[in-house]
Design a protein around this motif. Structure first.
Motif, PDB file in Angstrom:
ATOM      1  N   MET A   1       0.841  -1.184   0.000  1.00 15.45           N
ATOM      2  CA  MET A   1       0.000   0.000   0.000  1.00 15.45           C
ATOM      3  C   MET A   1       0.879   1.237   0.000  1.00 15.45           C
ATOM      4  N   CYS A   2       0.538   2.199  -0.833  1.00 15.27           N
ATOM      5  CA  CYS A   2       1.308   3.442  -0.945  1.00 15.27           C
ATOM      6  C   CYS A   2       0.811   4.454   0.076  1.00 15.27           C
ATOM      7  N   VAL A   3       1.741   5.162   0.684  1.00 18.05           N
ATOM      8  CA  VAL A   3       1.398   6.264   1.569  1.00 18.05           C
ATOM      9  C   VAL A   3       1.219   7.488   0.687  1.00 18.05           C
ATOM     10  N   THR A   4       0.153   8.232   0.890  1.00 21.07           N
ATOM     11  CA  THR A   4      -0.146   9.377   0.039  1.00 21.07           C
ATOM     12  C   THR A   4       0.637  10.597   0.499  1.00 21.07           C
ATOM     13  N   HIS A   5       1.445  11.100  -0.414  1.00 17.73           N
ATOM     14  CA  HIS A   5       2.208  12.326  -0.208  1.00 17.73           C
ATOM     15  C   HIS A   5       2.124  13.134  -1.492  1.00 17.73           C
ATOM     16  N   ALA A   6       1.951  14.435  -1.382  1.00 15.91           N
ATOM     17  CA  ALA A   6       1.978  15.278  -2.578  1.00 15.91           C
ATOM     18  C   ALA A   6       3.408  15.755  -2.783  1.00 15.91           C
ATOM     19  N   PRO A   7       3.866  15.945  -3.951  1.00 10.05           N
ATOM     20  CA  PRO A   7       3.312  15.532  -5.234  1.00 10.05           C
ATOM     21  C   PRO A   7       3.710  14.093  -5.549  1.00 10.05           C
ATOM     22  N   GLN A   8       2.739  13.225  -5.579  1.00 11.10           N
ATOM     23  CA  GLN A   8       2.972  11.781  -5.722  1.00 11.10           C
ATOM     24  C   GLN A   8       3.660  11.419  -7.026  1.00 11.10           C
ATOM     25  N   ARG A   9       3.149  11.867  -8.137  1.00 12.39           N
ATOM     26  CA  ARG A   9       3.709  11.461  -9.426  1.00 12.39           C
ATOM     27  C   ARG A   9       5.122  11.987  -9.588  1.00 12.39           C
ATOM     28  N   LEU A  10       5.360  13.229  -9.232  1.00 11.72           N
ATOM     29  CA  LEU A  10       6.699  13.809  -9.351  1.00 11.72           C
ATOM     30  C   LEU A  10       7.706  13.006  -8.529  1.00 11.72           C
ATOM     31  N   GLY A  11       7.323  12.649  -7.317  1.00  8.02           N
ATOM     32  CA  GLY A  11       8.201  11.834  -6.479  1.00  8.02           C
ATOM     33  C   GLY A  11       8.477  10.472  -7.095  1.00  8.02           C
ATOM     34  N   ASN A  12       7.436   9.855  -7.633  1.00  6.16           N
ATOM     35  CA  ASN A  12       7.616   8.564  -8.307  1.00  6.16           C
ATOM     36  C   ASN A  12       8.556   8.688  -9.498  1.00  6.16           C
TER      37      ASN A  12
END
Length: 180
Positions: A1-12
């Motif tokens: 399960m992923c922990v939600t942090h903004a900005p998610q896509r940029l971090g990925n």
């Protein structure tokens, strides 16, 4: 399960890029050095910083003293380094590369440069300039200590990123001033 942090896509995206480039550099420099682990970085560090001690190299590679000694033994067995007594302190060993070690350090740096050139290949000159400015800002904030600063740049080519233009070196100097 992923922990939600903004900005998610940029971090990925950043994590995927960092992981991919790191893996490619590790592979390319291991092949170039003919030995993995800390060997590629040890060769580069010894080529670019004269008269490092075992402890200096230990800090730069983030290894234990015994691990560095074993690494140096393997490099010495291959005829890549020499260890001489320091003129200033007879207890200290002066580490230096042999001509074969110098040549191999250049091969390691070239292997790393090829990986990075391929990674930057899709960018045009304007995009490269923008990315360079962003990376300067990110790298200035990255190191958490003087030793960590040395570890971040353990495979960098100092000719291409001189100390007066390196954000990690700037951060290192801040830590040295604070520790004094």
């Amino acid at each position: 399960m992923c922990v939600t942090h903004a900005p998610q896509r940029l971090g990925n995206l950043l994590g995927a890029l960092a992981s991919s480039v790191s893996t490619q550099i590790d592979h390319a420099t291991t092949v170039a050095a003919g030995q993995g682990g800390g060997a590629p970085a040890a060769l580069v560090q010894l080529a670019q910083h004269r008269d490092l001690s075992v402890d200096d190299l230990r800090r730069r590679l983030n290894l234990t003293h015994s691990a560095v000694v074993r690494l140096l033994d393997r490099l010495a067995d291959r005829g890549l380094i020499s260890r001489d007594r320091s003129d200033e302190d007879g207890r200290r060993r002066r580490l230096s590369l042999t001509p074969a070690g110098e040549a191999l350090a250049g091969v390691v740096l070239d292997a790393r440069a090829r990986v990075l050139a391929a990674a930057l290949g899709p960018l045009d000159a304007r995009e490269r300039g923008l990315l360079e400015g962003i990376l300067d800002r990110l790298l200035l904030a990255l190191p958490t200590s003087a030793d960590h600063s040395s570890q971040v740049c353990r495979l960098c080519c100092l000719r291409d990123c001189p100390a007066d233009r390196c954000p990690v070196e700037d951060r290192y100097q801040e830590y040295v001033r604070l520790e004094s």
